[in-house]
Scaffold this motif. Structure first.
Motif, mmCIF file in Angstrom:
data_model
loop_
_atom_site.group_PDB
_atom_site.id
_atom_site.type_symbol
_atom_site.label_atom_id
_atom_site.label_comp_id
_atom_site.label_asym_id
_atom_site.label_seq_id
_atom_site.Cartn_x
_atom_site.Cartn_y
_atom_site.Cartn_z
ATOM 1 N N PHE A 136 0.816 -1.213 0.000
ATOM 2 C CA PHE A 136 0.000 0.000 0.000
ATOM 3 C C PHE A 136 0.855 1.272 0.000
ATOM 4 C CE2 PHE A 136 -2.790 3.252 1.808
ATOM 5 C CZ PHE A 136 -3.937 3.045 1.072
ATOM 6 N N ASP A 137 1.938 1.314 0.766
ATOM 7 C CA ASP A 137 2.761 2.525 0.907
ATOM 8 C C ASP A 137 4.069 2.459 0.133
ATOM 9 O OD1 ASP A 137 0.995 3.882 2.650
ATOM 10 O OD2 ASP A 137 1.686 2.655 4.326
ATOM 11 N N MET A 138 4.224 1.466 -0.749
ATOM 12 C CA MET A 138 5.517 1.293 -1.420
ATOM 13 C C MET A 138 5.884 2.497 -2.276
ATOM 14 S SD MET A 138 5.628 -2.733 -2.517
ATOM 15 C CE MET A 138 7.113 -2.469 -3.469
ATOM 16 N N ASN A 139 4.936 3.034 -3.024
ATOM 17 C CA ASN A 139 5.268 4.166 -3.890
ATOM 18 C C ASN A 139 5.547 5.425 -3.078
ATOM 19 O OD1 ASN A 139 4.330 6.500 -6.063
ATOM 20 N ND2 ASN A 139 5.311 4.730 -6.989
ATOM 21 N N LYS A 140 4.863 5.563 -1.933
ATOM 22 C CA LYS A 140 5.101 6.731 -1.072
ATOM 23 C C LYS A 140 6.520 6.722 -0.504
ATOM 24 C CE LYS A 140 0.283 6.934 0.486
ATOM 25 N NZ LYS A 140 -0.067 8.168 -0.249
ATOM 26 N N LEU A 142 9.226 5.908 -2.013
ATOM 27 C CA LEU A 142 10.260 6.281 -2.984
ATOM 28 C C LEU A 142 10.683 7.734 -2.758
ATOM 29 C CD1 LEU A 142 8.791 4.730 -6.258
ATOM 30 C CD2 LEU A 142 10.591 3.786 -4.804
ATOM 31 N N ALA A 143 11.961 7.993 -2.973
ATOM 32 C CA ALA A 143 12.487 9.360 -2.810
ATOM 33 C C ALA A 143 12.271 10.144 -4.100
ATOM 34 C CB ALA A 143 13.967 9.320 -2.451
ATOM 35 N N ALA A 212 9.729 11.276 -12.473
ATOM 36 C CA ALA A 212 8.433 11.021 -11.844
ATOM 37 C C ALA A 212 7.385 10.798 -12.925
ATOM 38 C CB ALA A 212 8.023 12.186 -10.944
ATOM 39 N N VAL A 213 6.215 10.272 -12.486
ATOM 40 C CA VAL A 213 5.081 10.047 -13.374
ATOM 41 C C VAL A 213 3.912 10.890 -12.874
ATOM 42 C CG1 VAL A 213 3.440 8.359 -14.280
ATOM 43 C CG2 VAL A 213 5.828 7.702 -13.906
ATOM 44 N N ALA A 214 3.232 11.576 -13.789
ATOM 45 C CA ALA A 214 2.047 12.357 -13.439
ATOM 46 C C ALA A 214 0.836 11.749 -14.148
ATOM 47 C CB ALA A 214 2.218 13.817 -13.842
ATOM 48 N N ILE A 215 -0.175 11.340 -13.363
ATOM 49 C CA ILE A 215 -1.436 10.850 -13.925
ATOM 50 C C ILE A 215 -2.456 11.955 -13.717
ATOM 51 C CG2 ILE A 215 -3.222 9.076 -13.819
ATOM 52 C CD1 ILE A 215 -1.166 7.157 -12.720
ATOM 53 N N THR A 238 1.554 0.962 -6.980
ATOM 54 C CA THR A 238 2.305 0.754 -5.727
ATOM 55 C C THR A 238 3.704 0.223 -5.994
ATOM 56 O OG1 THR A 238 1.424 -1.494 -5.475
ATOM 57 C CG2 THR A 238 0.205 0.305 -4.421
ATOM 58 N N GLN A 239 3.850 -0.612 -7.020
ATOM 59 C CA GLN A 239 5.145 -1.253 -7.277
ATOM 60 C C GLN A 239 5.924 -0.570 -8.399
ATOM 61 O OE1 GLN A 239 5.088 -5.726 -6.597
ATOM 62 N NE2 GLN A 239 2.978 -5.373 -7.278
ATOM 63 N N PHE A 240 5.439 0.591 -8.842
ATOM 64 C CA PHE A 240 6.151 1.283 -9.911
ATOM 65 C C PHE A 240 7.438 1.897 -9.353
ATOM 66 C CE2 PHE A 240 6.672 4.232 -13.503
ATOM 67 C CZ PHE A 240 6.437 3.335 -14.537
ATOM 68 N N PRO A 241 8.548 1.830 -10.097
ATOM 69 C CA PRO A 241 9.849 2.295 -9.560
ATOM 70 C C PRO A 241 10.020 3.801 -9.514
ATOM 71 C CG PRO A 241 10.109 1.504 -11.809
ATOM 72 C CD PRO A 241 8.701 1.178 -11.415
ATOM 73 N N LEU A 242 9.063 4.564 -10.068
ATOM 74 C CA LEU A 242 9.151 6.023 -10.036
ATOM 75 C C LEU A 242 8.020 6.578 -9.180
ATOM 76 C CD1 LEU A 242 9.825 6.797 -13.816
ATOM 77 C CD2 LEU A 242 11.492 6.831 -11.959
ATOM 78 N N PRO A 243 8.244 7.713 -8.507
ATOM 79 C CA PRO A 243 7.152 8.349 -7.752
ATOM 80 C C PRO A 243 6.010 8.734 -8.694
ATOM 81 C CG PRO A 243 9.283 9.302 -7.149
ATOM 82 C CD PRO A 243 9.519 8.435 -8.341
ATOM 83 N N VAL A 244 4.776 8.407 -8.288
ATOM 84 C CA VAL A 244 3.595 8.715 -9.090
ATOM 85 C C VAL A 244 2.833 9.856 -8.414
ATOM 86 C CG1 VAL A 244 1.411 7.849 -10.017
ATOM 87 C CG2 VAL A 244 3.440 6.365 -9.966
#
Length: 477
Positions: A136-140, A142-143, A212-215, A238-244
């Protein structure tokens, strides 16, 4: 023999039995597996019931156009969910059986509160599942880079929100430059989830390039938001390697992808402001560091200049003290040497006088005793005495000359050393440096040591041995 029925007779009996069993409407719970509507506005559905992934029941259903025009907006406004495939509904319908087409349900009404409850339960189940799986917090976690300037954008090229995002980013008041790449996806409808996941997969192939990724999704109906409560889409984020960073364009509710994303913003414009603010904070930090370095450099230069001035002042007095001390030492040594030479000469003179007295006394005695000796012997003795006296005088003169030469050499060396020291001190004097043709260039009373310390248009002062000249910089090379 049993009664024989034609197929139409059998189907009519089934129709009559169903009509007797269900003379009015019934409320039915089912999931919409297919939904189509034709040009006339009629809606045709396939309703199913599942146990896990297995379909345990299936039925066709119809909503006639005059009913569909009322039920669809009523349902979507009440639930905030599109009336589409994949949702569970509670519908009021009549059971109909057509001899040629079989069983179907004619939907008369729909209860949106059931779907809302089911959606809330599904949403809660998805959130709990993501938390149980530890993602749940994996993407959060990321630095986010200090300066996020390379942004992969997932949106529709024609969406107003995308245009707002790009306009805010490209026309920021600081003039910061950003690189953006649009990965197009549907932002509403049944294709939303697979198209966004496909866009993420394309970005993943270049994840080492982007920061980063912007949706982003601007405007649109609230009912379109259900696509962003999808488990598969949330799992990919959640498992994406870049901050979303999300900017779905709604302010009241958070979708599941808002909850699992690194950062949730309300609108596409707010997402752009988020990136601009990040670069602005870094830029302000750089300015603070630059000012700190300039201040530290200025303080260091001032301190070192003061230190050099103190050293020069101390060196001036040290050289003077050194010269005075050496002069005193030379004078002392010269006096001591002169005294030693005088004592040595006096001593030798006394010794020679005593020797003469002794010789005179001896000669007198010898002369008395040898008065009667032959004249040849008397002359011999006188000659020997004369030679002895001459040798003694010669030796004394040689020693005096030797001592005098050594004293003169020592005094000459000390004078030369004093002259060298005096010349070195005189050469180090800034006034003498200027007299040799050198100049000093100053700005605001401080010596300029590098062309980097001045700028075009600044006033300079050039100091010569016989005066100063003021000048202005018109060009640097």
């Amino acid at each position: 023999m049993n009664q024989k029925l034609t197929l139409s007779e059998l189907n009519q009996k089934i129709k009559d039995a169903l009509l007797d069993a269900f003379p009015g409407t019934v409320w039915v719970v089912a999931e919409v597996s297919e939904l189509k509507h034709n040009r006339s506005g009629h809606c045709y559905l396939e309703l199913v019931e599942k146990e896990g992934n297995t379909i345990t029941a299936r039925s066709r259903a119809t909503i006639w156009s005059y009913t569909y025009r009322m039920l669809k907006p009523y349902f979507e406004t009440s639930t905030g969910q599109l009336f589409t495939e994949g949702i569970k509904v509670l519908v009021q319908a009549t059971v109909e059986y057509h001899p040629a087409y079989g069983l179907s349900l004619n939907i008369k009404d729909i209860d949106p509160t059931y779907t809302v409850g089911d959606m809330a339960m599904q949403r809660k189940e998805i959130i709990n599942r993501l938390k149980a799986e530890g993602v749940f917090d994996m993407n959060k976690e990321l630095a986010l880079p200090l300066v996020p300037q390379k942004i992969a954008v997932i949106s529709s090229a024609t969406a107003a929100g995308y245009q707002d995002f790009m306009n805010q980013l490209e026309n920021n008041e600081y003039g910061f430059k950003f690189y953006t790449k649009l990965f197009e996806a549907y932002m509403q409808g049944a294709e939303t989830v697979p198209s966004i996941i496909h866009a993420l997969e394309r970005i993943f192939a270049h994840d080492d390039f982007f920061d980063a990724v912007a949706i982003i999704r601007g405007g649109g109906a609230t009912a379109d938001l259900s696509s962003f409560d999808d488990y598969d889409l949330a799992m990919n984020i959640t498992q994406f390697p870049l901050p979303v960073i999300t900017g779905i364009g709604h302010e009241k509710d958070d979708t599941i992808i808002d909850l699992v994303a690194h950062t949730r913003m309300k609108t596409p414009t707010a997402v752009a402001e988020f990136f601009v603010s990040g670069v602005e904070r870094y830029y302000e930090r750089l300015l603070e560091l630059e000012n700190g370095i300039v201040q530290l450099t200025r303080e260091t230069l001032e301190f070192q200049q003061d230190k050099l001035e103190r050293i020069a002042e101390g060196l001036k007095y040290s050289v003077a003290d050194f010269i005075n001390d050496r002069q005193r030492q030379l004078s002392k040594r010269g006096n001591e040497l002169q005294q030693n030479v005088s004592r040595f000469s006096f001593k030798k003179h006394n010794e020679l006088t005593e020797l003469r007295h002794s010789l005179d006394s001896g000669l007198s005695v010898w002369f008395v005793e040898a008065k009667n000796n032959m004249g040849k012997t008397q002359r011999m003795l006188r000659r020997l005495v004369g030679e002895a006296v001459f040798k003694a005088d010669a030796k004394l003169n040689h020693q005096q000359d030797l001592l005098s030469g050594r004293v003169q050499n020592l005094l000459a060396k000390e004078r030369d050393r004093i002259l060298i020291n005096e010349n070195s001190v005189r050469l180090l004097n800034p006034e003498n440096v200027l007299k040799r043709g050198f100049t000093l260039t100053l700005k605001d009373g401080k010596i300029i040591k590098s062309s980097n310390d001045v700028a075009v248009g600044e006033q300079l002062e050039t100091r010569f041995a016989d005066g100063t000249v003021e000048s202005k910089i018109i060009k640097k090379k």
